[in-house]
Design a protein around this motif. Structure first.
Motif, PDB file in Angstrom:
ATOM      1  N   ASN A 172       0.824  -1.198   0.000  1.00  0.00           N
ATOM      2  CA  ASN A 172       0.000   0.000   0.000  1.00  0.00           C
ATOM      3  C   ASN A 172       0.867   1.261   0.000  1.00  0.00           C
ATOM      4  OD1 ASN A 172      -2.424   1.365  -0.101  1.00  0.00           O
ATOM      5  ND2 ASN A 172      -2.657   1.467   2.120  1.00  0.00           N
ATOM      6  N   ASN A 173       1.913   1.229  -0.848  1.00  0.00           N
ATOM      7  CA  ASN A 173       2.880   2.325  -0.907  1.00  0.00           C
ATOM      8  C   ASN A 173       2.727   3.033  -2.251  1.00  0.00           C
ATOM      9  OD1 ASN A 173       5.183   3.963  -1.067  1.00  0.00           O
ATOM     10  ND2 ASN A 173       6.359   2.560   0.221  1.00  0.00           N
ATOM     11  N   LYS A 174       1.878   4.071  -2.283  1.00  0.00           N
ATOM     12  CA  LYS A 174       1.612   4.793  -3.529  1.00  0.00           C
ATOM     13  C   LYS A 174       2.838   5.555  -4.015  1.00  0.00           C
ATOM     14  CE  LYS A 174      -3.324   5.280  -2.629  1.00  0.00           C
ATOM     15  NZ  LYS A 174      -4.437   6.193  -2.359  1.00  0.00           N
ATOM     16  N   ALA A 175       3.659   6.028  -3.084  1.00  0.00           N
ATOM     17  CA  ALA A 175       4.859   6.775  -3.479  1.00  0.00           C
ATOM     18  C   ALA A 175       5.803   5.880  -4.279  1.00  0.00           C
ATOM     19  CB  ALA A 175       5.569   7.324  -2.245  1.00  0.00           C
ATOM     20  N   MET A 176       5.975   4.625  -3.821  1.00  0.00           N
ATOM     21  CA  MET A 176       6.866   3.718  -4.548  1.00  0.00           C
ATOM     22  C   MET A 176       6.269   3.339  -5.892  1.00  0.00           C
ATOM     23  SD  MET A 176       9.705   3.489  -3.099  1.00  0.00           S
ATOM     24  CE  MET A 176      10.294   2.436  -4.400  1.00  0.00           C
ATOM     25  N   ALA A 177       4.959   3.199  -5.969  1.00  0.00           N
ATOM     26  CA  ALA A 177       4.309   2.906  -7.249  1.00  0.00           C
ATOM     27  C   ALA A 177       4.635   4.007  -8.250  1.00  0.00           C
ATOM     28  CB  ALA A 177       2.802   2.771  -7.064  1.00  0.00           C
ATOM     29  N   GLY A 178       4.602   5.255  -7.794  1.00  0.00           N
ATOM     30  CA  GLY A 178       4.963   6.376  -8.657  1.00  0.00           C
ATOM     31  C   GLY A 178       6.420   6.344  -9.061  1.00  0.00           C
ATOM     32  N   THR A 179       7.294   5.967  -8.115  1.00  0.00           N
ATOM     33  CA  THR A 179       8.721   5.870  -8.411  1.00  0.00           C
ATOM     34  C   THR A 179       8.982   4.796  -9.452  1.00  0.00           C
ATOM     35  OG1 THR A 179       9.287   6.626  -6.184  1.00  0.00           O
ATOM     36  CG2 THR A 179      10.992   5.443  -7.387  1.00  0.00           C
ATOM     37  N   PHE A 180       8.306   3.650  -9.307  1.00  0.00           N
ATOM     38  CA  PHE A 180       8.470   2.573 -10.284  1.00  0.00           C
ATOM     39  C   PHE A 180       8.001   3.013 -11.667  1.00  0.00           C
ATOM     40  CE2 PHE A 180       8.042  -0.476  -6.531  1.00  0.00           C
ATOM     41  CZ  PHE A 180       9.404  -0.698  -6.458  1.00  0.00           C
ATOM     42  N   THR A 181       6.894   3.751 -11.714  1.00  0.00           N
ATOM     43  CA  THR A 181       6.369   4.216 -12.998  1.00  0.00           C
ATOM     44  C   THR A 181       7.361   5.160 -13.671  1.00  0.00           C
ATOM     45  OG1 THR A 181       4.098   3.993 -12.218  1.00  0.00           O
ATOM     46  CG2 THR A 181       4.451   5.406 -14.127  1.00  0.00           C
ATOM     47  N   LYS A 182       7.946   6.085 -12.896  1.00  0.00           N
ATOM     48  CA  LYS A 182       8.940   7.008 -13.457  1.00  0.00           C
ATOM     49  C   LYS A 182      10.166   6.247 -13.960  1.00  0.00           C
ATOM     50  CE  LYS A 182       7.657  10.949 -10.573  1.00  0.00           C
ATOM     51  NZ  LYS A 182       8.038  11.789  -9.430  1.00  0.00           N
ATOM     52  N   ALA A 183      10.643   5.275 -13.174  1.00  0.00           N
ATOM     53  CA  ALA A 183      11.811   4.483 -13.579  1.00  0.00           C
ATOM     54  C   ALA A 183      11.516   3.686 -14.843  1.00  0.00           C
ATOM     55  CB  ALA A 183      12.230   3.552 -12.442  1.00  0.00           C
ATOM     56  N   LYS A 184      10.287   3.151 -14.925  1.00  0.00           N
ATOM     57  CA  LYS A 184       9.888   2.377 -16.110  1.00  0.00           C
ATOM     58  C   LYS A 184       9.838   3.261 -17.345  1.00  0.00           C
ATOM     59  CE  LYS A 184       5.715   1.884 -17.053  1.00  0.00           C
ATOM     60  NZ  LYS A 184       4.702   2.605 -17.864  1.00  0.00           N
ATOM     61  N   ASP A 185       9.220   4.444 -17.209  1.00  0.00           N
ATOM     62  CA  ASP A 185       9.112   5.367 -18.343  1.00  0.00           C
ATOM     63  C   ASP A 185      10.490   5.809 -18.831  1.00  0.00           C
ATOM     64  OD1 ASP A 185       6.382   5.151 -18.189  1.00  0.00           O
ATOM     65  OD2 ASP A 185       6.088   7.048 -17.119  1.00  0.00           O
ATOM     66  N   LYS A 186      11.383   6.066 -17.887  1.00  0.00           N
ATOM     67  CA  LYS A 186      12.749   6.479 -18.246  1.00  0.00           C
ATOM     68  C   LYS A 186      13.468   5.374 -19.001  1.00  0.00           C
ATOM     69  CE  LYS A 186      16.986   8.361 -16.266  1.00  0.00           C
ATOM     70  NZ  LYS A 186      18.047   7.424 -16.069  1.00  0.00           N
ATOM     71  N   ARG A 187      13.387   4.130 -18.468  1.00  0.00           N
ATOM     72  CA  ARG A 187      14.090   3.025 -19.116  1.00  0.00           C
ATOM     73  C   ARG A 187      13.456   2.693 -20.471  1.00  0.00           C
ATOM     74  NH1 ARG A 187      18.750   1.439 -20.346  1.00  0.00           N
ATOM     75  NH2 ARG A 187      19.017  -0.809 -20.571  1.00  0.00           N
ATOM     76  N   LYS A 188      12.139   2.813 -20.567  1.00  0.00           N
ATOM     77  CA  LYS A 188      11.443   2.563 -21.836  1.00  0.00           C
ATOM     78  C   LYS A 188      11.933   3.540 -22.895  1.00  0.00           C
ATOM     79  CE  LYS A 188       6.793   2.075 -23.770  1.00  0.00           C
ATOM     80  NZ  LYS A 188       5.346   2.153 -23.480  1.00  0.00           N
ATOM     81  N   SER A 189      12.080   4.798 -22.503  1.00  0.00           N
ATOM     82  CA  SER A 189      12.577   5.818 -23.422  1.00  0.00           C
ATOM     83  C   SER A 189      14.005   5.500 -23.865  1.00  0.00           C
ATOM     84  CB  SER A 189      12.523   7.191 -22.734  1.00  0.00           C
ATOM     85  OG  SER A 189      13.097   8.177 -23.545  1.00  0.00           O
ATOM     86  N   GLU A 190      14.840   5.055 -22.923  1.00  0.00           N
ATOM     87  CA  GLU A 190      16.222   4.699 -23.249  1.00  0.00           C
ATOM     88  C   GLU A 190      16.287   3.527 -24.208  1.00  0.00           C
ATOM     89  OE1 GLU A 190      18.150   6.102 -18.943  1.00  0.00           O
ATOM     90  OE2 GLU A 190      17.786   3.980 -19.361  1.00  0.00           O
ATOM     91  N   LEU A 191      15.475   2.504 -23.946  1.00  0.00           N
ATOM     92  CA  LEU A 191      15.463   1.327 -24.814  1.00  0.00           C
ATOM     93  C   LEU A 191      14.939   1.673 -26.212  1.00  0.00           C
ATOM     94  CD1 LEU A 191      14.171  -1.408 -22.333  1.00  0.00           C
ATOM     95  CD2 LEU A 191      16.462  -1.248 -23.296  1.00  0.00           C
ATOM     96  N   SER A 192      13.945   2.544 -26.276  1.00  0.00           N
ATOM     97  CA  SER A 192      13.412   2.972 -27.570  1.00  0.00           C
ATOM     98  C   SER A 192      14.469   3.715 -28.371  1.00  0.00           C
ATOM     99  CB  SER A 192      12.190   3.869 -27.375  1.00  0.00           C
ATOM    100  OG  SER A 192      11.137   3.159 -26.782  1.00  0.00           O
ATOM    101  N   ALA A 193      15.217   4.587 -27.678  1.00  0.00           N
ATOM    102  CA  ALA A 193      16.282   5.347 -28.351  1.00  0.00           C
ATOM    103  C   ALA A 193      17.366   4.408 -28.868  1.00  0.00           C
ATOM    104  CB  ALA A 193      16.877   6.384 -27.382  1.00  0.00           C
ATOM    105  N   GLN A 194      17.716   3.388 -28.067  1.00  0.00           N
ATOM    106  CA  GLN A 194      18.728   2.411 -28.497  1.00  0.00           C
ATOM    107  C   GLN A 194      18.244   1.653 -29.716  1.00  0.00           C
ATOM    108  OE1 GLN A 194      19.599  -0.069 -25.117  1.00  0.00           O
ATOM    109  NE2 GLN A 194      20.362   1.637 -23.895  1.00  0.00           N
ATOM    110  N   SER A 195      16.954   1.312 -29.734  1.00  0.00           N
ATOM    111  CA  SER A 195      16.379   0.540 -30.838  1.00  0.00           C
ATOM    112  C   SER A 195      16.386   1.369 -32.125  1.00  0.00           C
ATOM    113  CB  SER A 195      14.947   0.138 -30.491  1.00  0.00           C
ATOM    114  OG  SER A 195      14.358  -0.558 -31.562  1.00  0.00           O
ATOM    115  N   GLU A 196      16.088   2.662 -32.014  1.00  0.00           N
ATOM    116  CA  GLU A 196      16.077   3.527 -33.190  1.00  0.00           C
ATOM    117  C   GLU A 196      17.473   3.755 -33.728  1.00  0.00           C
ATOM    118  OE1 GLU A 196      14.069   7.078 -32.017  1.00  0.00           O
ATOM    119  OE2 GLU A 196      12.168   6.049 -31.655  1.00  0.00           O
ATOM    120  N   ALA A 197      18.461   3.791 -32.802  1.00  0.00           N
ATOM    121  CA  ALA A 197      19.850   4.039 -33.223  1.00  0.00           C
ATOM    122  C   ALA A 197      20.474   2.822 -33.889  1.00  0.00           C
ATOM    123  CB  ALA A 197      20.691   4.462 -32.017  1.00  0.00           C
ATOM    124  N   ALA A 198      19.925   1.629 -33.601  1.00  0.00           N
ATOM    125  CA  ALA A 198      20.502   0.388 -34.134  1.00  0.00           C
ATOM    126  C   ALA A 198      20.192   0.232 -35.624  1.00  0.00           C
ATOM    127  CB  ALA A 198      19.926  -0.797 -33.370  1.00  0.00           C
TER     128      ALA A 198
END
Length: 198
Positions: A172-198
């Protein structure tokens, strides 16, 4: 001699030492290394090998830089910053708690210090998978965030995010849920950029 050779020598000498775990998680029933259990030994080893460990923090990243004081070569270990919400503590105390945990995890990684699987006491060993989840379960938030941040593919990222989100919901930790979402969005963006550069 490079920083890598010196660090490997320090790791090998470290693993021969008998270290006591003074940290106790009475809820989950396991012991763990606190920073003071191994940092004095590491400082002695680093002094002997000609190494220096320097820890630094930004809002999003904790870094341990191990430097060869003789030739200036260095290797870095990083971890995404987590957060703490200790009851009855001031904000600066929460920051201090996070930094202490991050220093511990960085040195554990750099020196290859072996600890128990932090998730096993929480999720249960495979044969205990059907046991009912306990309230106020404790989770290794930093490790869960690290799994998201280092995901190599979108599928791995989704699995790591789902695991973190499930833990946050169970606690029941909403703050951590938000942190996980931010970390996921950041990593998703990084992986997308790597995929486009390949």
């Amino acid at each position: 001699m490079s920083v890598y050779k010196k660090l490997q020598e320090a790791r090998c000498e470290m693993q021969k030492m008998t270290l006591s775990k003074s940290g106790k998680n009475t809820f989950a029933g396991y012991s763990y290394f606190e920073l003071g259990d191994f940092l004095p030994a590491i400082n002695d080893l680093f002094l002997e090998k000609g190494l220096c460990g320097v820890v630094s923090f930004t809002a999003t990243l904790a870094t341990l830089r191990v430097v060869d004081v003789e030739d200036g070569s260095a290797v870095e270990f990083t971890s995404p910053m987590g957060s703490a919400a200790l009851k009855g503590c001031h904000e600066v105390q929460n920051v201090g708690a996070v930094e202490t945990y991050q220093r511990r995890y960085l040195y554990v990684t750099a020196l290859e210090i072996v600890e128990h699987d932090a998730l096993e006491p929480v999720t249960g060993a495979p044969q205990q998978a059907q046991t009912k989840e306990k309230p106020n379960q404790q989770y290794d938030w930093t490790a869960l965030i690290a799994d998201i941040a280092k995901a190599k593919t979108m599928d791995i990222l989704k699995a790591a995010f789902d695991a973190g989100l499930a833990a946050a919901k169970a606690a029941n930790n909403k703050a951590m849920a938000g942190t996980f979402t931010k970390a996921k969005d950041k990593r998703k963006s990084e992986l997308s950029a790597q995929s486009e550069a390949a």
